[in-house]
Motif scaffolding. Structure first.
Motif, PDB file in Angstrom:
ATOM      1  N   ALA A  44      10.376 -14.115  17.620  1.00  0.00           N
ATOM      2  CA  ALA A  44      10.467 -15.520  18.028  1.00  0.00           C
ATOM      3  C   ALA A  44      11.067 -15.644  19.423  1.00  0.00           C
ATOM      4  CB  ALA A  44      11.297 -16.299  17.014  1.00  0.00           C
ATOM      5  N   VAL A  45      12.117 -14.853  19.702  1.00  0.00           N
ATOM      6  CA  VAL A  45      12.739 -14.880  21.026  1.00  0.00           C
ATOM      7  C   VAL A  45      11.749 -14.446  22.094  1.00  0.00           C
ATOM      8  CG1 VAL A  45      14.454 -13.731  22.486  1.00  0.00           C
ATOM      9  CG2 VAL A  45      15.118 -14.615  20.239  1.00  0.00           C
ATOM     10  N   LEU A  46      11.027 -13.362  21.836  1.00  0.00           N
ATOM     11  CA  LEU A  46      10.058 -12.876  22.818  1.00  0.00           C
ATOM     12  C   LEU A  46       8.922 -13.880  23.017  1.00  0.00           C
ATOM     13  CD1 LEU A  46       9.838  -9.101  21.806  1.00  0.00           C
ATOM     14  CD2 LEU A  46      11.105 -10.125  23.707  1.00  0.00           C
ATOM     15  N   SER A  47       8.543 -14.557  21.943  1.00  0.00           N
ATOM     16  CA  SER A  47       7.500 -15.576  22.069  1.00  0.00           C
ATOM     17  C   SER A  47       7.979 -16.741  22.920  1.00  0.00           C
ATOM     18  CB  SER A  47       7.089 -16.072  20.679  1.00  0.00           C
ATOM     19  OG  SER A  47       6.065 -17.038  20.764  1.00  0.00           O
ATOM     20  N   ASP A  48       9.261 -17.095  22.775  1.00  0.00           N
ATOM     21  CA  ASP A  48       9.826 -18.186  23.580  1.00  0.00           C
ATOM     22  C   ASP A  48       9.817 -17.862  25.068  1.00  0.00           C
ATOM     23  OD1 ASP A  48      10.257 -19.684  21.339  1.00  0.00           O
ATOM     24  OD2 ASP A  48      12.419 -19.277  21.208  1.00  0.00           O
ATOM     25  N   THR A  49       9.854 -16.585  25.408  1.00  0.00           N
ATOM     26  CA  THR A  49       9.843 -16.199  26.828  1.00  0.00           C
ATOM     27  C   THR A  49       8.436 -16.209  27.416  1.00  0.00           C
ATOM     28  OG1 THR A  49       9.614 -13.826  26.350  1.00  0.00           O
ATOM     29  CG2 THR A  49      11.854 -14.728  26.448  1.00  0.00           C
ATOM     30  N   GLY A  50       7.436 -16.490  26.596  1.00  0.00           N
ATOM     31  CA  GLY A  50       6.063 -16.577  27.094  1.00  0.00           C
ATOM     32  C   GLY A  50       5.223 -15.353  26.861  1.00  0.00           C
ATOM     33  N   MET A  51       5.717 -14.390  26.097  1.00  0.00           N
ATOM     34  CA  MET A  51       4.941 -13.183  25.834  1.00  0.00           C
ATOM     35  C   MET A  51       3.730 -13.488  24.961  1.00  0.00           C
ATOM     36  SD  MET A  51       7.218  -9.786  25.180  1.00  0.00           S
ATOM     37  CE  MET A  51       8.074  -8.980  26.522  1.00  0.00           C
ATOM     38  N   GLU A  52       2.622 -12.807  25.243  1.00  0.00           N
ATOM     39  CA  GLU A  52       1.425 -12.931  24.425  1.00  0.00           C
ATOM     40  C   GLU A  52       1.593 -12.147  23.127  1.00  0.00           C
ATOM     41  OE1 GLU A  52      -1.066 -14.892  25.043  1.00  0.00           O
ATOM     42  OE2 GLU A  52      -0.256 -15.529  26.988  1.00  0.00           O
ATOM     43  N   ALA A  53       0.713 -12.436  22.175  1.00  0.00           N
ATOM     44  CA  ALA A  53       0.827 -11.835  20.843  1.00  0.00           C
ATOM     45  C   ALA A  53       0.803 -10.311  20.881  1.00  0.00           C
ATOM     46  CB  ALA A  53      -0.301 -12.354  19.962  1.00  0.00           C
ATOM     47  N   SER A  54      -0.151  -9.735  21.612  1.00  0.00           N
ATOM     48  CA  SER A  54      -0.258  -8.269  21.639  1.00  0.00           C
ATOM     49  C   SER A  54       0.948  -7.628  22.311  1.00  0.00           C
ATOM     50  CB  SER A  54      -1.537  -7.860  22.374  1.00  0.00           C
ATOM     51  OG  SER A  54      -1.547  -8.383  23.696  1.00  0.00           O
ATOM     52  N   GLN A  55       1.514  -8.305  23.319  1.00  0.00           N
ATOM     53  CA  GLN A  55       2.691  -7.766  24.004  1.00  0.00           C
ATOM     54  C   GLN A  55       3.923  -7.789  23.106  1.00  0.00           C
ATOM     55  OE1 GLN A  55       2.536 -10.572  27.328  1.00  0.00           O
ATOM     56  NE2 GLN A  55       2.056  -8.888  28.714  1.00  0.00           N
ATOM     57  N   ILE A  56       4.045  -8.828  22.293  1.00  0.00           N
ATOM     58  CA  ILE A  56       5.216  -8.942  21.414  1.00  0.00           C
ATOM     59  C   ILE A  56       5.298  -7.746  20.482  1.00  0.00           C
ATOM     60  CG2 ILE A  56       6.235 -10.266  19.521  1.00  0.00           C
ATOM     61  CD1 ILE A  56       5.082 -12.794  20.839  1.00  0.00           C
ATOM     62  N   GLY A  57       4.194  -7.421  19.822  1.00  0.00           N
ATOM     63  CA  GLY A  57       4.212  -6.326  18.859  1.00  0.00           C
ATOM     64  C   GLY A  57       4.460  -4.973  19.490  1.00  0.00           C
ATOM     65  N   THR A  58       3.728  -4.670  20.565  1.00  0.00           N
ATOM     66  CA  THR A  58       3.852  -3.337  21.174  1.00  0.00           C
ATOM     67  C   THR A  58       5.193  -3.154  21.875  1.00  0.00           C
ATOM     68  OG1 THR A  58       2.692  -4.182  23.144  1.00  0.00           O
ATOM     69  CG2 THR A  58       1.368  -3.069  21.459  1.00  0.00           C
ATOM     70  N   SER A  59       5.687  -4.196  22.552  1.00  0.00           N
ATOM     71  CA  SER A  59       6.947  -4.046  23.292  1.00  0.00           C
ATOM     72  C   SER A  59       8.134  -3.975  22.338  1.00  0.00           C
ATOM     73  CB  SER A  59       7.126  -5.204  24.276  1.00  0.00           C
ATOM     74  OG  SER A  59       7.157  -6.438  23.591  1.00  0.00           O
ATOM     75  N   LEU A  60       8.101  -4.774  21.252  1.00  0.00           N
ATOM     76  CA  LEU A  60       9.209  -4.706  20.298  1.00  0.00           C
ATOM     77  C   LEU A  60       9.214  -3.365  19.577  1.00  0.00           C
ATOM     78  CD1 LEU A  60      11.591  -6.033  18.936  1.00  0.00           C
ATOM     79  CD2 LEU A  60      10.024  -7.149  17.332  1.00  0.00           C
TER      80      LEU A  60
END
Length: 466
Positions: free
Chosen positions: A186-202
Motif C-alpha cells: 500500500a505504501v509503495l502504491s501511494d508513491t505512484g509505483m505500478e503494479a508490476s514494480q510493486i511486486g518485483t521491488s518488494l
C-alpha cells in the motif's frame, strides 16, 4: 337455417379470432421461453460440468455446489453461471469442494464491493491463501485485508493481482503476515509505483535483508540495523525499514544493499515506515467486505442486476424440466444430419451436381482461341477516338455552362434584388388578374350563348303551337 348460420358466425367468429390470436401469441411466448431456457440453462449446465470434472466432486458434493451457485444467482447481482465460473477457478487452483463452499461467499463479496471481476477475484484470493499457507476458512480475513487496503490507499485489486504472487511465498517463508506485506504494498502504491514494480521491488527488498551477502551484509552491519531478533526470527518489517531510515540510508547505500530493483522501494519504505504501521493496524479491521456488499446491494444498478440473475434462475428451472426431451430431439436431428452426410458421401450427389452446373455454365462460353481472335479484331484506334470525341464533347458542354454562368450579371441582380422581386411579384399578380379577367369574359360569353339558345327555343315552341 342460412340466416341462423350467419348469426352464429357473427357471434362466434370474433371470439374464435381472439382465441386463435391468443393461441398464436402463447405458442410464440412458449417457444421464446424454451429457447431462452436452453441458452441460459445450457450454459450453466456446461459450466457446472467443468466444475465437477476439475473438483472431482461426488454426486452429493456436486448437488451442493449447484445449489450454492443457484442460490447466489437468486440473492446477489451475479448470475449462477458467474458463480459457477468462480467455483471453477477455485477448483482449478486445487481447492476441495469444502474449501470452495467455505470461501466463495467472501470472494463474491470482495468482487462486488471492489467492482472487480469475479473470476479474477477468485484467482487473487486463492493464490494469496496458498502463498501464505492459509486455510480456505480464512478467505474472509483475506478479502477484508484487500478491502481495507483498497479503501484507505492507492492499492487496487488489479495491483494486488499483479504483485501479490511475487511476494506472498517469500513473505510466508520469512514469517511475515499478510497484513505486513499488504501494508508495504500500500505504501509503495501511494508513491505512484505500478503494479508490476510493486511486486518485483518488494520481493527484492525482502530477499536482500533476509539473506544479505558480501558488501550488502557489511553495509547493513555498519549501519547497525538488526534484521533478526535474539530468537532468530525476522523483526517486523516496519521496524527494520525504520532503522534504515534512522541510520540515514542514502541512495548509494540503498543501491549497494538492495540493487537497482529494490533501492527505490527501500528508500520509500524507510521514509514511510510509520505509515506502514498505521496501514497494518487498519488492515486488521474485520467484516468490511460483507459490510460494503450490504451497502451496495441497495443501489439501483445492483438491484437491476439481481432481478436479471433471479430471472435467469427461473430459466434454469425450466431448462431442468425440458433438457432431457431437448437433448433427445437434438440427438435425433444429429442422426438425420449424419444420415444425409452418409448419403451425400456415398452418392457424390453434391459433387456431381456442382460439376453439372459448371459444365452447363461453360458450355456456352467461346473457346480461348476464338476469344483471343475477337480481341485482335477490335480496332483499338477507333475505340480511343470515340473516347476522345466523348471527352471533347463533355469539355465543350462544361465550357458552355461556364459561359452562361459568367454572362449572368450576378452583382447587378444582388444589388437590385428587392426591385426585381417586386417586378416579379407585380407581374405574377398582373398575370393572375389577366387570367381572372379572361375567365370572366369567357363566363359572360357562355351566358350570352345560353340566353340566345333559350330565346331560340322559345320561338320554336311558339311557332309550333300556332
Amino acid at each position: 337455417m342460412e340466416r341462423m348460420g350467419t348469426r352464429l358466425t357473427n357471434v362466434f367468429g370474433p371470439a374464435l379470432k381472439v382465441l386463435v390470436s391468443g393461441l398464436t401469441v402463447a405458442t410464440a411466448a412458449a417457444a421464446g421461453l424454451a429457447v431462452a431456457a436452453l441458452n441460459v440453462g445450457g450454459s450453466f449446465e456446461q459450466q457446472m460440468a467443468l466444475v465437477k470434472n476439475v473438483s472431482r466432486a461426488t454426486a452429493d458434493e456436486f448437488d451442493k455446489l449447484t445449489a450454492k451457485a443457484r442460490q447466489m444467482g437468486r440473492d446477489l447481482p451475479i448470475t449462477a453461471a458467474e458463480a459457477a465460473s468462480a467455483m471453477y477457478e477455485l477448483a482449478s487452483a486445487g481447492m476441495s469442494v469444502a474449501e470452495i463452499l467455505d470461501s466463495i461467499d467472501s470472494i463474491v463479496a470482495v468482487s462486488i464491493g471492489q467492482n472487480y471481476g469475479l473470476a479474477e477475484s477468485a484467482q487473487l484470493v486463492v493464490s494469496t491463501l496458498r502463498g501464505f499457507g492459509l486455510e480456505a476458512a480464512e478467505a474472509g480475513r483475506v478479502v477484508d485485508v484487500f478491502t481495507n487496503a483498497a479503501n484507505s490507499s492507492q492499492l487496487t485489486m488489479e495491483k494486488l493481482s499483479n504483485s501479490m504472487t511475487y511476494v506472498a511465498p517469500l513473505g510466508k517463508a520469512l514469517g511475515l503476515s499478510l497484513e505486513e506485506v499488504t501494508s508495504a504494498m500500500a505504501v509503495l502504491s501511494d508513491t505512484g509505483m505500478e503494479a508490476s514494480q510493486i511486486g518485483t521491488s518488494l520481493r527484492r527488498v525482502l530477499s536482500s535483508i533476509a539473506d544479505p551477502a558480501g558488501q550488502a551484509a557489511r553495509e547493513i552491519e555498519n549501519m547497525g540495523v538488526k534484521v533478526y531478533d535474539a530468537l532468530g526470527n525476522m523483526r517486523p518489517l516496519a521496524d527494520i525499514m525504520a532503522d534504515f531510515g534512522a541510520a540515514g540510508m542514502d541512495a548509494q547505500q540503498a543501491l549497494r544493499i538492495f540493487g537497482d530493483r529494490g533501492a527505490v522501494a527501500a528508500i520509500q519504505l524507510s521514509a514511510m515506515s510509520q505509515k506502514m504501521r498505521e496501514y497494518q493496524e487498519a488492515l486488521k479491521e474485520t467484516g468490511t467486505a460483507q459490510s460494503q456488499l450490504a451497502d451496495l446491494m441497495g443501489t439501483w444498478v445492483n438491484i437491476r442486476k439481481a432481478v436479471t440473475s433471479a430471472a435467469q434462475d427461473v430459466l434454469i428451472t425450466v431448462f431442468d424440466q425440458i433438457k432431457e426431451k431437448s437433448k433427445e430431439v437434438a440427438g435425433a436431428f444429429r442422426d438425420l444430419i449424419n444420415a444425409v452426410n452418409e448419403w451425400a458421401a456415398g452418392t457424390e450427389v453434391i459433387g456431381e451436381s456442382v460439376k453439372a452446373f459448371f459444365e452447363g455454365l461453360t458450355g456456352g462460353l467461346p473457346s480461348l482461341e476464338d476469344f483471343k481472335s475477337a480481341l485482335t479484331n477490335i480496332d483499338v484506334d477507333a475505340v480511343v477516338e470515340k473516347f476522345r470525341n466523348l471527352g471533347e464533347t463533355i469539355k465543350g458542354l462544361i465550357a458552355s455552362v461556364k459561359n452562361i454562368v459568367t454572362a449572368i450579371p450576378w452583382q447587378a441582380i444582388f444589388n437590385n434584388f428587392e426591385k426585381i422581386t417586386k417586378v416579379v411579384l407585380y407581374g405574377w399578380v398582373a398575370g393572375k388578374g389577366l387570367q381572372i379577367g379572361g375567365g370572366v369574359l369567357l363566363l359572360a360569353a357562355a351566358f350570352g350563348k345560353l340566353t340566345s339558345s333559350i330565346g331560340a327555343t322559345s320561338k320554336a315552341l311558339t311557332g309550333a303551337s300556332i
